[in-house]
Design a protein around this motif. Structure first.
Motif, PDB file in Angstrom:
ATOM      1  N   PRO A  86       2.029   2.373   5.564  1.00  0.00           N
ATOM      2  CA  PRO A  86       3.322   3.213   6.415  1.00  0.00           C
ATOM      3  C   PRO A  86       4.656   2.120   5.561  1.00  0.00           C
ATOM      4  CG  PRO A  86       2.300   1.704   8.113  1.00  0.00           C
ATOM      5  CD  PRO A  86       1.943   2.057   7.065  1.00  0.00           C
ATOM      6  N   PRO A  87       5.576   2.342   5.206  1.00  0.00           N
ATOM      7  CA  PRO A  87       6.367   1.167   4.718  1.00  0.00           C
ATOM      8  C   PRO A  87       6.228  -0.137   5.246  1.00  0.00           C
ATOM      9  CG  PRO A  87       8.193   3.269   4.648  1.00  0.00           C
ATOM     10  CD  PRO A  87       6.118   2.815   5.744  1.00  0.00           C
ATOM     11  N   ALA A  88       6.135  -1.788   4.396  1.00  0.00           N
ATOM     12  CA  ALA A  88       6.077  -2.570   5.661  1.00  0.00           C
ATOM     13  C   ALA A  88       7.748  -3.250   6.112  1.00  0.00           C
ATOM     14  CB  ALA A  88       5.593  -3.941   4.547  1.00  0.00           C
ATOM     15  N   ALA A  89       7.727  -3.635   6.848  1.00  0.00           N
ATOM     16  CA  ALA A  89       9.384  -4.689   6.820  1.00  0.00           C
ATOM     17  C   ALA A  89       9.653  -5.143   5.965  1.00  0.00           C
ATOM     18  CB  ALA A  89       9.622  -4.969   8.080  1.00  0.00           C
ATOM     19  N   THR A  90       8.750  -6.630   5.553  1.00  0.00           N
ATOM     20  CA  THR A  90       8.918  -6.774   4.518  1.00  0.00           C
ATOM     21  C   THR A  90       8.353  -7.252   3.217  1.00  0.00           C
ATOM     22  OG1 THR A  90       9.935  -8.639   5.836  1.00  0.00           O
ATOM     23  CG2 THR A  90       9.922  -9.543   4.121  1.00  0.00           C
ATOM     24  N   PRO A  91       7.833  -5.979   2.348  1.00  0.00           N
ATOM     25  CA  PRO A  91       6.908  -5.849   1.253  1.00  0.00           C
ATOM     26  C   PRO A  91       6.743  -7.120   1.072  1.00  0.00           C
ATOM     27  CG  PRO A  91       8.580  -4.578   1.360  1.00  0.00           C
ATOM     28  CD  PRO A  91       9.363  -5.118   2.336  1.00  0.00           C
ATOM     29  N   ALA A  92       5.787  -7.598   1.017  1.00  0.00           N
ATOM     30  CA  ALA A  92       5.042  -9.418   0.075  1.00  0.00           C
ATOM     31  C   ALA A  92       3.913  -9.290  -1.315  1.00  0.00           C
ATOM     32  CB  ALA A  92       4.836 -10.309   1.160  1.00  0.00           C
ATOM     33  N   ALA A  93       3.545 -10.381  -1.575  1.00  0.00           N
ATOM     34  CA  ALA A  93       2.183 -10.294  -2.960  1.00  0.00           C
ATOM     35  C   ALA A  93       1.076 -10.234  -1.799  1.00  0.00           C
ATOM     36  CB  ALA A  93       2.259 -11.222  -3.645  1.00  0.00           C
ATOM     37  N   THR A  94      -0.197  -9.291  -1.439  1.00  0.00           N
ATOM     38  CA  THR A  94      -0.407  -9.209  -1.105  1.00  0.00           C
ATOM     39  C   THR A  94      -2.104  -8.369  -1.920  1.00  0.00           C
ATOM     40  OG1 THR A  94       0.724  -7.939   0.532  1.00  0.00           O
ATOM     41  CG2 THR A  94      -1.562  -7.286   0.813  1.00  0.00           C
ATOM     42  N   ASP A  95      -3.391  -9.188  -1.355  1.00  0.00           N
ATOM     43  CA  ASP A  95      -4.896  -9.060  -2.212  1.00  0.00           C
ATOM     44  C   ASP A  95      -5.265  -7.796  -1.758  1.00  0.00           C
ATOM     45  OD1 ASP A  95      -4.199 -11.258  -4.057  1.00  0.00           O
ATOM     46  OD2 ASP A  95      -5.136 -12.936  -2.865  1.00  0.00           O
ATOM     47  N   ASP A  96      -5.578  -7.552  -1.910  1.00  0.00           N
ATOM     48  CA  ASP A  96      -6.853  -6.062  -1.400  1.00  0.00           C
ATOM     49  C   ASP A  96      -6.203  -5.116  -1.456  1.00  0.00           C
ATOM     50  OD1 ASP A  96      -9.176  -7.518  -2.152  1.00  0.00           O
ATOM     51  OD2 ASP A  96      -9.236  -9.004   0.132  1.00  0.00           O
ATOM     52  N   LEU A  97      -5.250  -4.199  -2.363  1.00  0.00           N
ATOM     53  CA  LEU A  97      -4.826  -3.194  -1.893  1.00  0.00           C
ATOM     54  C   LEU A  97      -4.923  -1.882  -2.485  1.00  0.00           C
ATOM     55  CD1 LEU A  97      -1.245  -4.390  -3.092  1.00  0.00           C
ATOM     56  CD2 LEU A  97      -2.053  -3.887  -0.545  1.00  0.00           C
ATOM     57  N   TRP A  98      -6.111  -2.636  -2.976  1.00  0.00           N
ATOM     58  CA  TRP A  98      -7.248  -1.647  -4.144  1.00  0.00           C
ATOM     59  C   TRP A  98      -7.931  -0.995  -3.294  1.00  0.00           C
ATOM     60  CZ3 TRP A  98     -12.290  -2.588  -3.743  1.00  0.00           C
ATOM     61  CH2 TRP A  98     -12.309  -3.663  -3.589  1.00  0.00           C
ATOM     62  N   ARG A  99      -8.704  -1.414  -2.319  1.00  0.00           N
ATOM     63  CA  ARG A  99      -9.045  -0.695  -0.944  1.00  0.00           C
ATOM     64  C   ARG A  99      -8.711  -0.140  -0.250  1.00  0.00           C
ATOM     65  NH1 ARG A  99     -13.516  -4.506  -0.247  1.00  0.00           N
ATOM     66  NH2 ARG A  99     -13.587  -6.576  -1.137  1.00  0.00           N
ATOM     67  N   HIS A 100      -7.339   0.736  -0.492  1.00  0.00           N
ATOM     68  CA  HIS A 100      -6.930   1.978   0.090  1.00  0.00           C
ATOM     69  C   HIS A 100      -5.474   2.189  -1.043  1.00  0.00           C
ATOM     70  CE1 HIS A 100      -8.195   0.231   4.216  1.00  0.00           C
ATOM     71  NE2 HIS A 100      -7.653  -0.875   3.549  1.00  0.00           N
ATOM     72  N   THR A 101      -5.156   2.978  -0.737  1.00  0.00           N
ATOM     73  CA  THR A 101      -3.913   4.037  -1.336  1.00  0.00           C
ATOM     74  C   THR A 101      -2.983   3.307  -1.828  1.00  0.00           C
ATOM     75  OG1 THR A 101      -4.170   6.255  -0.610  1.00  0.00           O
ATOM     76  CG2 THR A 101      -2.489   6.273  -1.610  1.00  0.00           C
ATOM     77  N   CYS A 102      -3.069   2.858  -3.385  1.00  0.00           N
ATOM     78  CA  CYS A 102      -2.254   2.047  -4.533  1.00  0.00           C
ATOM     79  C   CYS A 102      -2.684   2.573  -5.943  1.00  0.00           C
ATOM     80  CB  CYS A 102      -2.576   0.725  -4.255  1.00  0.00           C
ATOM     81  SG  CYS A 102      -4.119   0.066  -5.075  1.00  0.00           S
TER      82      CYS A 102
END
Length: 189
Positions: free
Chosen positions: A54-70
């Motif tokens: 779902p959309p993040a309230a405050t998008p941020a730099a985040t590691d390991d996004l590739w473990r899910h849809t990206c």
């Protein structure tokens, strides 16, 4: 003044991870104003069968996004082993990494600027529009690898790219980077 060059690329599922819920996955690449590139990812398929953050309230730099849809982009320069990797989540979170060579992080490169990410979704289509500042790209950038990791509702991942040069999915391998950045935006003098 002429319109910016635009290139559209279709991503293919890795044969070992077919991703049956996705009917089509394309990326349009174009200059966005004088100082940015726009990547427009469009996924057509059975969205109810996919796990979409779902959309993040405050998008941020985040590691390991590739473990899910990206959605991802790899950008390098001809003749240089250095490259940058970008991950864009439908949540709005992102990751940006600089490498001096394949899979070797370059700690000398300062943090890369944040992209601007916009998500649109209807019954069968998920779209992610990403504006990536030119300052986020490595010097002489021209090589482009486009890819995506798509997570099914059961947790299975499928890997999508322009080309799959290895038996296992590997987005870092330059043989899969078959696109080029279109005509560059105008840089300030």
């Amino acid at each position: 003044m002429t319109a910016p060059a635009v290139a559209t690329h279709r991503l293919l599922a890795h044969p070992a991870t077919p991703g049956a819920a996705v009917r089509c996955l394309q990326v349009r690449v174009e200059a966005s104003g004088p100082h940015a590139w726009r990547l427009h990812y469009a996924l057509l398929g059975d969205l109810a069968a996919l796990r979409l953050p779902p959309p993040a309230a405050t998008p941020a730099a985040t590691d390991d996004l590739w473990r899910h849809t990206c959605f991802e982009a790899f950008v390098g320069a001809e003749g240089s082993p250095a490259y940058h990797e970008f991950n864009f989540s439908p949540s709005g979170d992102w990751a940006a990494y600089a490498f001096s060579a394949e899979r070797i992080r370059d700690a000398q490169v300062p943090a890369l600027p944040a992209p601007r990410i916009r998500r649109a979704q209807d019954g069968a289509t998920l779209q992610l529009q990403v504006d990536l500042p030119c300052s986020a790209l490595p010097p002489g950038a021209g090589l482009l690898g486009l890819s995506a990791v798509i997570e099914a509702i059961d947790g299975q991942l499928s890997y999508w790219a322009l080309r799959h040069p290895r038996a296992q999915p590997d987005f870092h391998h330059r043989a899969g980077w078959s696109a080029r950045l279109p005509s560059p935006p105008i840089h300030p003098a």
